[in-house]
Write a protein that holds these residues in place. Structure first.
Motif, short mmCIF file in Angstrom:
data_model
loop_
_atom_site.label_atom_id
_atom_site.label_comp_id
_atom_site.label_asym_id
_atom_site.label_seq_id
_atom_site.Cartn_x
_atom_site.Cartn_y
_atom_site.Cartn_z
N LEU A 16 -0.53 19.63 -14.69
CA LEU A 16 -1.21 18.56 -13.95
C LEU A 16 -1.30 18.87 -12.47
CD1 LEU A 16 0.44 15.46 -15.68
CD2 LEU A 16 -1.91 16.26 -15.98
N LEU A 17 -0.44 19.74 -11.98
CA LEU A 17 -0.42 20.05 -10.55
C LEU A 17 -1.73 20.65 -10.07
CD1 LEU A 17 2.40 21.62 -8.49
CD2 LEU A 17 0.24 22.85 -8.59
N ILE A 18 -2.42 21.40 -10.92
CA ILE A 18 -3.60 22.15 -10.49
C ILE A 18 -4.68 21.24 -9.90
CG2 ILE A 18 -5.45 23.69 -11.25
CD1 ILE A 18 -2.66 24.97 -11.16
N GLU A 19 -4.91 20.09 -10.50
CA GLU A 19 -5.96 19.18 -10.02
C GLU A 19 -5.41 17.98 -9.25
OE1 GLU A 19 -9.15 19.68 -10.12
OE2 GLU A 19 -8.89 21.59 -11.16
N GLU A 20 -4.10 17.97 -8.98
CA GLU A 20 -3.50 16.79 -8.39
C GLU A 20 -4.04 16.47 -6.99
OE1 GLU A 20 -0.99 13.42 -8.07
OE2 GLU A 20 -1.84 14.56 -9.74
N GLY A 21 -4.26 17.49 -6.19
CA GLY A 21 -4.79 17.25 -4.85
C GLY A 21 -6.16 16.60 -4.89
N HIS A 22 -7.01 17.09 -5.79
CA HIS A 22 -8.33 16.47 -5.96
C HIS A 22 -8.18 15.02 -6.42
CE1 HIS A 22 -11.11 19.78 -5.28
NE2 HIS A 22 -10.27 20.58 -5.91
N TYR A 23 -7.30 14.81 -7.37
CA TYR A 23 -7.10 13.46 -7.91
C TYR A 23 -6.68 12.49 -6.82
CZ TYR A 23 -4.76 9.58 -10.26
OH TYR A 23 -4.35 8.33 -10.63
N ARG A 24 -5.80 12.93 -5.95
CA ARG A 24 -5.25 12.04 -4.93
C ARG A 24 -6.19 11.79 -3.77
NH1 ARG A 24 0.77 13.22 -3.09
NH2 ARG A 24 -0.11 12.22 -1.25
N LEU A 25 -7.02 12.79 -3.42
CA LEU A 25 -7.71 12.70 -2.14
C LEU A 25 -9.23 12.64 -2.20
CD1 LEU A 25 -5.59 15.25 -0.06
CD2 LEU A 25 -5.38 12.76 -0.11
N ILE A 78 0.84 -1.19 0.00
CA ILE A 78 0.00 0.00 0.00
C ILE A 78 0.88 1.24 0.00
CG2 ILE A 78 -1.93 -1.14 1.16
CD1 ILE A 78 -1.04 0.13 3.76
N GLY A 79 0.31 2.33 -0.39
CA GLY A 79 1.03 3.59 -0.45
C GLY A 79 0.21 4.60 -1.23
N ARG A 80 0.45 5.85 -0.95
CA ARG A 80 -0.31 6.90 -1.62
C ARG A 80 -0.11 6.84 -3.13
NH1 ARG A 80 3.32 11.39 1.32
NH2 ARG A 80 3.03 9.81 2.92
N ARG A 81 -1.04 7.41 -3.86
CA ARG A 81 -0.90 7.48 -5.31
C ARG A 81 0.39 8.22 -5.66
NH1 ARG A 81 -6.98 8.15 -5.82
NH2 ARG A 81 -7.65 6.36 -7.05
N ARG A 82 1.02 7.80 -6.73
CA ARG A 82 2.23 8.41 -7.28
C ARG A 82 3.51 8.02 -6.55
NH1 ARG A 82 -0.03 10.44 -11.97
NH2 ARG A 82 -1.29 12.29 -11.67
N VAL A 83 3.42 7.21 -5.46
CA VAL A 83 4.61 6.97 -4.66
C VAL A 83 5.53 5.94 -5.28
CG1 VAL A 83 3.83 5.09 -3.15
CG2 VAL A 83 5.29 6.91 -2.21
N GLY A 84 5.08 5.23 -6.32
CA GLY A 84 5.97 4.33 -7.04
C GLY A 84 5.74 2.85 -6.77
N LYS A 85 4.53 2.47 -6.41
CA LYS A 85 4.25 1.06 -6.10
C LYS A 85 4.41 0.18 -7.34
CE LYS A 85 0.10 2.02 -4.70
NZ LYS A 85 0.20 3.47 -4.97
N THR A 86 3.79 0.61 -8.44
CA THR A 86 3.88 -0.19 -9.67
C THR A 86 5.31 -0.26 -10.18
OG1 THR A 86 1.60 0.44 -10.24
CG2 THR A 86 2.97 -0.46 -12.00
N ALA A 87 6.03 0.86 -10.10
CA ALA A 87 7.43 0.87 -10.53
C ALA A 87 8.26 -0.09 -9.69
CB ALA A 87 8.01 2.29 -10.43
N LEU A 88 7.98 -0.14 -8.38
CA LEU A 88 8.69 -1.06 -7.49
C LEU A 88 8.43 -2.51 -7.91
CD1 LEU A 88 10.17 -1.89 -4.85
CD2 LEU A 88 7.94 -1.72 -3.71
N LEU A 89 7.17 -2.85 -8.18
CA LEU A 89 6.83 -4.22 -8.55
C LEU A 89 7.42 -4.60 -9.90
CD1 LEU A 89 3.14 -4.16 -7.27
CD2 LEU A 89 5.07 -5.39 -6.26
N ASN A 90 7.42 -3.66 -10.84
CA ASN A 90 8.04 -3.93 -12.15
C ASN A 90 9.55 -4.12 -12.02
OD1 ASN A 90 5.64 -3.85 -13.59
ND2 ASN A 90 5.77 -1.65 -13.98
N GLN A 91 10.16 -3.39 -11.10
CA GLN A 91 11.60 -3.52 -10.88
C GLN A 91 11.92 -4.85 -10.21
OE1 GLN A 91 13.65 -1.16 -11.96
NE2 GLN A 91 15.60 -1.81 -11.14
N ALA A 92 11.06 -5.27 -9.30
CA ALA A 92 11.29 -6.53 -8.59
C ALA A 92 11.04 -7.74 -9.48
CB ALA A 92 10.39 -6.60 -7.35
#
Length: 439
Positions: A232-241, A31-45
C-alpha cells in the motif's frame, strides 16, 4: 493495535459533550491528515454503548437522497426516534437531530464533513441557519471531522463562508510523539534504538503506518516488504495528497520531491524546476502545513538564510525514495529502489535522528528556543542549538548515528560566531547519538 496517548484530546471531547448537555449546543471541528487516527480517537471517546449518547455518521460521496436514507436508518436504530416519511435532504435530517437534542443530550459526529461539498454544497448555509436557530435550546455536541485540511480550514475560518465563527472548539490532531513509538516497540518486544529511528522515519508517528510496521514480521526484510508490487505504501503519497492539491498536484509533488532530495532553499528549488514557486511554497507551509520554514537560531526576521523542511517523516521518505524513482516502479524494478535505500539510508536517517533529538530537548521544558544554525553557503552547520533566555544558558550539540564520530572540538570551532551572539550565556557543548535512546 493498542490505542496510544491522546488523553488530552479524549478529555476535551468528553468534557465538551458534558458541557453541551448542560449549557447549550457546542460545535467542534476535528481536523488532521489522513491516517492520523481521527476516527479512532472519536470511537475511543464515544464508544457504542458507552456513557455518552453518540451518533456516528460517515459522509460518503453519494447522491443526497441515498445518503439521507442511510442516515435515517442509523438514527432509527440508535436513537429509536419515530421518523415519518422519507427525508431526502441533509437539512431535514439535521433538523430531526437538533429537535431530538432539545430534550436528550446527543453527540453527533459527521465524519469526512468536507465531502458534503460534493453531496450538497448548499447544506453549509442550511446548517448555519439551523444551528443559529437551535443552539440556545439544543443539547447537541456537533463534531465535524475532516481530513482535507485546506478545505476544512476554509469552511470554518474563511469569513465569507456560512460556518465562519460557528465552531466553539478545534482539535488539530497530530501524529504520535516519539515516546509513544518507543512504548509501542516495547509492547511488541522489538525495541532497539535503530528500530525506533527506523519506525519514526517510516511512520512520522502516524498510527496507520505504525500498524503497517507492526504487521511486518520482525525477521522479514523491511524494505522488500514495504517497497513491493502489492504494498500500500507505493500509492500512499498520491492517496493522501493528490485530492488535497487538486489540478496543481503535479507542481506540488515536484516541489516536495525537490525538498526531500535536499534542495531546501527557494533558489535551489526554482533552479531545479525552472519555475517560480513562491506561492506554492507559501501554501504548502501555511495552508497545507506539509513543510516548515527554518531560519538559523538568533537570525534576524528578514534573513534570506531560509530552508524548507518536510514536516512529515513518512512523506519525506515517500518523495525521496518512491516518487523520485517512479520510473523504476512502473517497470516493476523494485530491487533498484531497495539498493538505493540501502545506499542512502544511513545519511537520510541521520537527518531524522537530529529531529528526534530536537523534539526530545524541546519536550524537556528547559529551553524556550530550539533549532539549528548555519551560515551563508551552508557553512558551519550546527545540528541543535537550544537557548533558555531567562536563565541565560545554551546548549550547542552535534548529532551522529555513531557516538564515536562526534568531535566536540570541531563543533566548538564551528560555533565561534554563534558564541559571540551568546555573549553572557553559560554555553554547554554536547554530542548525541542513537545510544541516547537505550534508556
Amino acid at each position: 493495535m493498542k490505542f496510544y496517548n491522546r488523553e488530552t484530546e479524549l478529555n476535551h471531547l468528553q468534557n465538551w459533550s458534558n458541557k453541551a448537555a448542560t449549557g447549550g449546543a457546542l460545535m467542534t471541528i476535528v481536523i488532521g491528515r489522513r491516517r492520523v487516527g481521527k476516527t479512532a480517537l472519536l470511537n475511543q471517546a464515544f464508544p457504542r454503548g458507552g456513557e455518552y449518547r453518540a451518533l456516528y455518521l460517515f459522509v460518503s460521496r453519494k447522491q443526497e437522497r441515498l445518503l439521507c436514507e442511510e442516515f435515517v436508518e442509523q438514527i432509527r436504530a440508535l436513537l429509536n426516534v419515530p421518523i415519518f416519511g422519507n427525508p431526502s435532504s441533509l437539512r431535514e435530517v439535521m433538523e430531526i437531530l437538533l429537535q431530538y437534542s432539545c430534550t436528550e443530550p446527543l453527540t453527533l459526529i459527521l465524519d469526512e464533513f468536507q465531502d458534503i461539498q460534493r453531496v450538497n454544497p448548499a447544506f453549509f448555509s442550511e446548517l448555519q441557519h439551523l444551528w443559529d436557530q437551535y443552539k440556545g435550546k439544543s443539547q447537541m455536541h456537533l463534531i465535524c471531522c475532516g481530513s482535507l485540511y485546506s478545505l476544512m480550514t476554509h469552511l470554518f475560518q474563511n469569513s465569507k463562508e456560512p460556518l465562519f465563527g460557528r465552531a466553539d472548539n478545534r482539535i488539530n490532531l497530530q501524529p504520535l510523539r516519539t515516546q509513544f513509538i518507543a512504548e509501542l516497540l516495547h509492547d511488541q518486544k522489538r525495541f532497539s534504538p535503530e528500530t525506533l529511528l527506523q519506525w519514526y522515519m517510516l511512520s512520522g508517528g502516524v498510527p496507520k503506518y505504525l500498524e503497517w510496521l507492526v504487521n511486518i514480521d520482525a525477521h522479514e526484510n523491511i524494505w522488500q516488504t514495504l517497497v513491493s508490487e502489492h504494498s500500500l505504501l507505493i500509492e500512499e503519497g498520491h492517496y493522501r495528497l493528490a485530492e488535497e492539491f487538486g489540478p496543481e498536484h503535479g507542481t506540488y509533488f515536484s516541489i516536495l520531491s525537490a525538498i526531500a532530495a535536499g534542495h531546501t532553499s527557494r533558489p535551489a528549488i526554482e533552479s531545479l524546476l525552472e519555475i517560480s514557486v513562491g506561492p506554492q511554497l507559501d501554501r504548502l507551509e501555511k495552508e497545507f502545513e506539509i513543510i516548515e520554514r527554518h531560519r538559523p537560531v538568533l537570525s534576524k526576521p528578514g534573513t534570506r538564510l531560509v530552508k524548507y523542511k518536510m514536516v512529515d517523516a513518512f512523506l519525506a521518505f515517500w518523495f525521496r525514495f518512491i516518487y523520485r524513482h517512479r520510473s523504476a516502479i512502473e517497470i516493476g524494478n523494485y530491487s533498484f529502489i531497495h539498493q538505493v535505500i540501502e545506499r542512502d539510508y544511513p545519511t537520510w536517517s541521520g537527518h531524522w535522528l537530529e529531529q528526534i533529538h530536537r523534539e526530545r530537548i524541546a519536550a524537556s521544558g528547559q529551553y524556550n528556543i530550539v533549532g539549528s544554525y548555519w551560515e551563508r553557503g551552508n557553512q558551519n552547520e550546527i545540528d541543535i542549538v537550544a537557548i533558555n533566555e531567562l536563565e541565560k544558558i545554551a546548549l550547542i550539540a552535534e548529532v551522529k548515528r555513531n557516538r564515536a564520530n562526534i568531535r566536540l572540538s570541531r563543533l566548538q570551532e564551528k560555533a565561534e560566531k554563534l558564541r559571540q551572539q551568546l555573549k553572557g550565556y553559560d554555553v554547554r557543548f554536547e554530542g548525541f547519538s542513537l545510544e541516547d535512546f537505550i534508556d
